[in-house]
Design a protein around this motif. Structure first.
Motif, PDB file in Angstrom:
ATOM      1  N   GLY A   1      -7.829   3.243  -7.839  1.00 49.34           N
ATOM      2  CA  GLY A   1      -8.354   4.016  -6.731  1.00 49.34           C
ATOM      3  C   GLY A   1      -9.250   3.189  -5.834  1.00 49.34           C
ATOM      4  N   PRO A   2      -9.818   3.787  -4.818  1.00 56.33           N
ATOM      5  CA  PRO A   2      -9.705   5.210  -4.491  1.00 56.33           C
ATOM      6  C   PRO A   2      -8.405   5.550  -3.772  1.00 56.33           C
ATOM      7  N   LEU A   3      -8.194   6.852  -3.586  1.00 55.12           N
ATOM      8  CA  LEU A   3      -7.103   7.292  -2.717  1.00 55.12           C
ATOM      9  C   LEU A   3      -7.530   6.987  -1.287  1.00 55.12           C
ATOM     10  N   LEU A   4      -6.712   6.230  -0.572  1.00 52.05           N
ATOM     11  CA  LEU A   4      -7.087   5.815   0.781  1.00 52.05           C
ATOM     12  C   LEU A   4      -6.540   6.793   1.819  1.00 52.05           C
ATOM     13  N   GLU A   5      -7.080   6.643   3.023  1.00 55.52           N
ATOM     14  CA  GLU A   5      -6.705   7.523   4.135  1.00 55.52           C
ATOM     15  C   GLU A   5      -5.273   7.243   4.586  1.00 55.52           C
ATOM     16  N   HIS A   6      -4.437   8.274   4.589  1.00 56.08           N
ATOM     17  CA  HIS A   6      -3.064   8.133   5.095  1.00 56.08           C
ATOM     18  C   HIS A   6      -2.868   8.994   6.355  1.00 56.08           C
TER      19      HIS A   6
END
Ligand SMILES: O=C(O)CCC(=O)C(=O)O
Length: 292
Positions: free
Chosen positions: A161-166
């Protein structure tokens, strides 16, 4: 595969976010899957537009077919679903997501040898959040895949992670991350290459992408996403019988397990459909350079 090898691949998956396994698919099974893929691709000669099974590349004509994806191959030919249920796949996937497994998704991405579509860097979790993250994605090379024909590339450790901006700056889902904005070091990205029949496994949070294919040789890769039976998709309803028909091991049912995972829905969107449609909305592309 012997247990020690399986454990080594599972350790790589846990530590790096991916594993690469060569020589697991017997030649006759590989040939059967290649032939089924050829047959499905051949149907493009009768198409002017994408249909239920084939997603066509811009520039496609009946005389010079260009296909970028075979959708849901597990439905299109039994050889693929049989493969998903086979011991050689299930033994490995069980180590990663547990014994009760559903095939949540399948596709074959076909990259033509003269510039077949790249896939910009992304995390699969951004496209398909579930109630828990016990999922893995298997990629089966249906053709030999070298560094020059757009292999899958993965950033080691990014699955932590982290979950990134898509989403873009206007708030629309574009299905890709911004490498510069997020300071992603691609110097360590690993290209998953190998002879036809090689399988790679990656974690839903692993950052991955692939360049255009300039090799002159087709690159066909089948992706099968597996999920623990109690990981339910979060943004689409299910048709229960069809959903349960995709159980490939163990028991499934209505029980849901919720884990404290970060979720951002792939909405709003200006381009519903496949990753190619989402990424068509990008204003800047990492692989644009490679395509020019
Ligand atoms: O075809 C590829 O190289 C990557 C495909 C992929 O990551 C996807 O379709 O989500």
């Amino acid at each position: 595969m012997i247990d020690a090898d399986m454990e080594r691949h599972a350790t790589s998956y846990r530590e790096q976010g991916f594993a690469r396994i060569e020589g697991l698919v017997p030649p006759d099974l590989l040939r059967a899957m290649q032939q089924a893929t050829d047959r499905l691709m051949e149907t493009a000669r009768g198409l002017d537009a994408s249909d239920e099974v084939l997603e066509l590349d811009p520039g496609h004509t009946r005389d010079v077919p260009r296909i970028r994806r075979i959708k849901k191959p597990h439905r299109a030919d039994p050889v693929f679903f049989d493969f998903a249920k086979s011991k050689l796949v299930i033994d490995m996937v069980t180590k990663l997501v547990g014994p009760d497994i559903r095939l949540s998704h399948s596709k074959i991405n076909t990259k033509a040898g003269d510039g077949g579509s790249p896939i910009e860097w992304h995390q699969d979790w951004a496209f398909a959040p579930h109630t828990n993250m016990d999922m893995c994605i298997a990629a089966i090379m249906l053709d030999d895949c070298g560094p020059e024909n757009g292999p899958l590339m993965v950033v080691p450790g990014s699955h932590k992670g982290p979950l990134l901006e898509h989403h873009d700056e206007d708030g629309y889902f574009v299905g890709a991350i911004d490498i510069e904005r997020d300071g992603i070091d691609l110097s360590k990205a690993v290209a998953l290459t190998g002879p036809a029949g090689t399988i790679s496994l990656h974690h839903p949070m692993a950052i991955h992408g692939s360049a255009p294919n300039r090799s002159g040789r087709m690159r066909r890769m089948m992706f099968m996403e597996f999920a623990a039976a109690d990981a339910f998709p979060l943004f689409y309803g299910v048709e229960w019988d069809e959903y349960m028909s995709r159980m490939v091991a163990g028991q499934g049912g209505p029980a849901v397990r919720c884990a404290p995972v970060t979720i951002r829905q792939p909405f709003p969107t200006r381009a519903p459909g496949s990753i190619f449609e989402s990424q068509s909305q990008l204003k800047s592309r990492y692989f644009a350079q490679a395509m020019s």
